[in-house]
Design an enzyme around this catalytic site. Structure first.
Site, PDB file in Angstrom:
ATOM      1  N   GLY A 128       3.507  -4.095  -3.580  1.00 46.55           N
ATOM      2  CA  GLY A 128       3.573  -4.151  -4.997  1.00 46.55           C
ATOM      3  C   GLY A 128       4.165  -3.098  -5.857  1.00 46.55           C
ATOM      4  N   ARG A 129       3.179  -1.926  -5.861  1.00 47.09           N
ATOM      5  CA  ARG A 129       3.394  -0.828  -6.658  1.00 47.09           C
ATOM      6  C   ARG A 129       4.787  -0.181  -6.197  1.00 47.09           C
ATOM      7  NH1 ARG A 129      -0.662   2.091  -9.036  1.00 47.09           N
ATOM      8  NH2 ARG A 129      -2.399   1.088  -7.766  1.00 47.09           N
ATOM      9  N   TYR A 139       0.862  -2.427 -11.997  1.00 39.72           N
ATOM     10  CA  TYR A 139      -0.385  -2.204 -12.431  1.00 39.72           C
ATOM     11  C   TYR A 139      -0.753  -1.516 -13.452  1.00 39.72           C
ATOM     12  CZ  TYR A 139      -0.754  -3.444  -7.439  1.00 39.72           C
ATOM     13  OH  TYR A 139      -0.568  -4.131  -6.364  1.00 39.72           O
ATOM     14  N   GLY A 175       0.887  -1.361  -0.006  1.00 42.57           N
ATOM     15  CA  GLY A 175       0.025   0.049   0.080  1.00 42.57           C
ATOM     16  C   GLY A 175       0.878   1.269   0.064  1.00 42.57           C
ATOM     17  N   CYS A 218     -11.392   3.812 -29.876  1.00 45.94           N
ATOM     18  CA  CYS A 218     -12.466   4.499 -30.001  1.00 45.94           C
ATOM     19  C   CYS A 218     -13.258   4.977 -28.942  1.00 45.94           C
ATOM     20  CB  CYS A 218     -13.305   3.684 -31.182  1.00 45.94           C
ATOM     21  SG  CYS A 218     -12.411   3.001 -32.352  1.00 45.94           S
ATOM     22  N   GLU A 257       4.249  -6.623   2.079  1.00 48.26           N
ATOM     23  CA  GLU A 257       3.910  -7.503   0.942  1.00 48.26           C
ATOM     24  C   GLU A 257       3.568  -6.097  -0.096  1.00 48.26           C
ATOM     25  OE1 GLU A 257       1.288 -10.504   1.684  1.00 48.26           O
ATOM     26  OE2 GLU A 257      -0.468  -8.935   1.559  1.00 48.26           O
TER      27      GLU A 257
HETATM   28  C1  PLP Z   1      -3.453  -8.231   0.266  1.00 48.42           C
HETATM   29  C2  PLP Z   1      -2.928  -7.243  -0.635  1.00 48.42           C
HETATM   30  N1  PLP Z   1      -1.331  -7.246  -0.354  1.00 48.42           N
HETATM   31  C3  PLP Z   1      -0.674  -6.540  -0.986  1.00 48.42           C
HETATM   32  C4  PLP Z   1      -1.094  -5.665  -2.121  1.00 48.42           C
HETATM   33  C5  PLP Z   1      -0.432  -4.778  -2.903  1.00 48.42           C
HETATM   34  O1  PLP Z   1      -0.762  -3.547  -2.555  1.00 48.42           O
HETATM   35  P1  PLP Z   1       0.140  -2.342  -3.324  1.00 48.42           P
HETATM   36  O2  PLP Z   1       0.647  -2.757  -4.653  1.00 48.42           O
HETATM   37  O3  PLP Z   1      -0.763  -1.275  -3.141  1.00 48.42           O
HETATM   38  O4  PLP Z   1       1.325  -2.131  -2.371  1.00 48.42           O
HETATM   39  C6  PLP Z   1      -2.561  -5.884  -2.382  1.00 48.42           C
HETATM   40  C7  PLP Z   1      -3.112  -4.894  -3.353  1.00 48.42           C
HETATM   41  O5  PLP Z   1      -4.406  -5.098  -3.897  1.00 48.42           O
HETATM   42  C8  PLP Z   1      -3.449  -6.718  -1.518  1.00 48.42           C
HETATM   43  O6  PLP Z   1      -4.797  -6.608  -1.744  1.00 48.42           O
END
Ligand code: PLP
Length: 410
Positions: A274-275, A379, A234, A350, A272
């Site tokens: 991701g972004r 993403y 997050g 379009c 954990e």
């Molecule tokens: C359970 C859970 N963990 C980790 C993430 C990764 O979140 P972010 O990419 O915002 O760090 C998400 C994103 O939807 C998630 O739902």
């Protein structure tokens, strides 16, 4: 993350020169990704671990660059699970996400997932059934949706309000009572991913402290033998103002204090994201196909669009970009240009929603130039509707890590 713009630009120009027609593509700087991930891991307190949320970008080279740097991977579907386990047979995996099917739960057990993050009471019962049949004692975290004292501003709320994610905290006593006679499931702790896209390190630390206190409180109140907490991801990426990114160093320093203040050095605390791990390593590049003026606005039409790079639409922002001039023009028609004016960058779809950047000032952009959109490593391709209009897919170019280059040179 400091990507190498020289290498990215050279790769884009090279790919465009080699292409048969107008070009678009993703380019990833894997060395920058790996250095960035190493820095994040090294900054954390000793009892904190970094997993990578594969959903942000599950391209195999991205995962390879992160493997052995992060502590493991978070997967959120049977597809991600099979893909990651197939490539990394020994990597620690945790399995989260809503709506897990029976087949996915069975696959998680069969593939030795280290923790299943349980999203509901019904999922708990189904997982127990399959674990019992296999004679296992599967370690789980209960994902809890917790009321928050004040909702910090983050664009994607997964908790602190009515959402489909996690187990309402009021149902916790019932779940714990049910788990007491279930040796097939071992409650290792709790999972709290309450929001994504948070940009302020201080607010993130407040949220971390709220979650850690709640978890510690549950351990005492319900006499639980747990020492494991996963606080999700997050940490946001600032697409609107790229110079002001989430301050990870401040976060990591503050985290150390929060852990000490709450006497939680003996807990294993996982994140954990991701972004924040992957976004900056990727660039989406599109060649300019047309420049047109209508109703007082200038539109730059690029090869590709939001069916490849949906991030600006999904996040509701005008995506930053830079113009990479392409020299030479050997076509039998004039090379249009826009100079010193605001332009709106659109794709080939379009729909008026196919907008990547709005009213952004450019010094000069011409037909055949390339537009490079940074922060396209998470993403981006994976959340886009690739086959809308059946345009060709973009190239995917992975600039190797230094280690891969060294191995290749041996
Ligand atoms: C359970 C859970 N963990 C980790 C993430 C990764 O979140 P972010 O990419 O915002 O760090 C998400 C994103 O939807 C998630 O739902």
């Amino acid at each position: 993350m400091d990507v190498s713009w020289d290498r990215l630009s050279a790769a884009a120009l090279g790919a465009k020169a080699a292409a048969d027609g107008p070009w678009c593509g993703y380019i990833y700087d894997l060395e920058a990704l790996r250095r960035h991930a190493r820095r994040l891991v090294a900054s954390l307190p000793p009892n904190c671990e970094l997993f990578y949320a594969v959903k942000a970008n599950s391209e195999a080279p991205v995962l390879e660059a992160l493997h052995h740097v992060v502590a493991g991977f978070e997967v959120a579907s049977g597809g991600e699970l099979a893909f990651v386990r197939g490539r990394f047979p020994h990597a620690p995996l945790v399995f989260g996400g809503p709506g897990k099917t029976d087949a996915e739960l069975e696959a998680a057990l069969a593939m030795g997932v280290e923790r299943v993050h349980v999203e509901s009471r019904s999922e708990l019962e189904r997982l127990a059934y399959f674990a019992r049949r296999r004679g296992l004692a599967q370690a789980i975290l209960l994902r809890i949706n917790l009321p928050l004292p004040a909702m910090p501003d983050a664009p994607l709320a997964m908790g602190g309000r009515a959402t489909p994610f996690g187990i309402d905290v009021s149902l916790l006593p019932d779940c714990l009572a049910w788990l007491r006679d279930r040796p097939e499931l071992r409650l290792a702790g709790f999972h709290l991913h309450l929001m994504s896209g948070q940009l302020e390190a201080a607010k993130r630390l407040e949220l971390v402290e709220t979650c850690l206190r709640a978890v510690r409180d549950w351990r005492e109140r319900y006499a639980l033998e747990i020492d494991d907490v996963n606080l999700g991801g997050g940490m946001g990426v600032n697409y609107r103002d790229p110079a002001r990114q989430f301050d990870w160093e401040t976060f990591a320093r503050g985290l150390r204090r929060v852990v000490e203040r709450n006497r939680m050095e003996d807990w294993r605390i996982r994140f954990e994201p991701g972004r924040y791990v992957a976004a900056a390593c990727g660039v989406y590049a599109m060649e300019v196909l047309d420049i047109k003026r209508t109703f007082g606005r200038t539109f730059v039409v690029g090869r590709g669009g939001t069916h490849h790079f949906r991030t600006p639409y999904a996040q509701g922002h005008s995506h930053p970009f830079r113009v990479l001039p392409v020299d030479g023009w050997a076509r039998p028609y004039p090379r249009l240009e826009a100079a010193a004016e605001p332009v709106t960058v659109v794709g080939q779809l379009c729909t008026p929603k196919d907008v990547l950047a709005s009213e952004a000032m450019v010094d000069r952009v011409r037909l055949g130039d390339l537009l490079l959109f940074p922060y396209a490593g998470a993403y981006a391709w994976h959340i886009s509707h690739h086959d809308f209009l059946r345009h060709p897919h973009p190239d995917h170019i992975f600039l190797p890590t230094q280690e891969a280059l060294d191995v290749a040179a041996e």
